[in-house]
Write a protein that holds these residues in place. Structure first.
Motif, mmCIF file in Angstrom:
data_model
loop_
_atom_site.group_PDB
_atom_site.id
_atom_site.type_symbol
_atom_site.label_atom_id
_atom_site.label_comp_id
_atom_site.label_asym_id
_atom_site.label_seq_id
_atom_site.Cartn_x
_atom_site.Cartn_y
_atom_site.Cartn_z
ATOM 1 N N ASP A 1 0.826 -1.214 0.000
ATOM 2 C CA ASP A 1 0.000 0.000 0.000
ATOM 3 C C ASP A 1 0.856 1.258 0.000
ATOM 4 N N ARG A 2 1.882 1.282 0.840
ATOM 5 C CA ARG A 2 2.751 2.458 0.889
ATOM 6 C C ARG A 2 3.475 2.675 -0.430
ATOM 7 N N SER B 1 1.851 6.445 -7.051
ATOM 8 C CA SER B 1 0.725 7.192 -7.615
ATOM 9 C C SER B 1 0.831 8.688 -7.297
ATOM 10 N N ARG B 2 1.329 9.036 -6.103
ATOM 11 C CA ARG B 2 1.503 10.458 -5.794
ATOM 12 C C ARG B 2 2.522 11.103 -6.715
ATOM 13 N N ARG C 1 0.951 3.975 -3.013
ATOM 14 C CA ARG C 1 0.628 5.383 -2.769
ATOM 15 C C ARG C 1 1.761 6.301 -3.200
#
Length: 110
Positions: A85-86, A92-93, A89
């Motif tokens: 997940d990290r 994608s950021r 994220r």
């Protein structure tokens, strides 16, 4: 015995029935010489068989989408889930911030 077919049994029954009706109608229309008042009417069976088979796709889609299991809870995935997940994220950021800056810089120039 039918644990894999546990959800949406009605959609499965409709899809299988439509496939059977369409297949029989299609085969009878192709291979049997059917005449009604001296005219050939096998084409009607071929076309109706194709329509049955195409309509059965809706039943198959309903059955398949009803049998999709949800994602497992986070407790089952353990530590790997939070790491993935990290990472997702962060990627994608970076991707979206790059795109956002690119579009905002173009609009501010105009």
């Amino acid at each position: 015995m039918c644990d894999d077919l546990s959800h949406c049994k009605m959609a499965l029954a409709i899809a299988v029935l439509m496939d059977l009706l369409g297949g029989v109608s299609l085969l009878v229309g192709v291979f049997a010489s059917l005449k009604l008042n001296g005219k050939e009417c096998g084409d009607v069976l071929v076309y109706s068989g194709i329509l049955f088979i195409v309509a059965s796709l809706a039943g198959w889609v309903l059955w398949y989408s009803g049998n999709i299991e949800g994602l497992p809870p986070k407790t089952e995935l353990g530590q790997l889930n939070s790491t993935v997940d990290r990472l997702a994220r962060r990627v994608s950021r970076k991707f979206f911030s790059h795109r956002r800056n690119k579009y905002y810089s173009k609009s501010s120039r105009v």
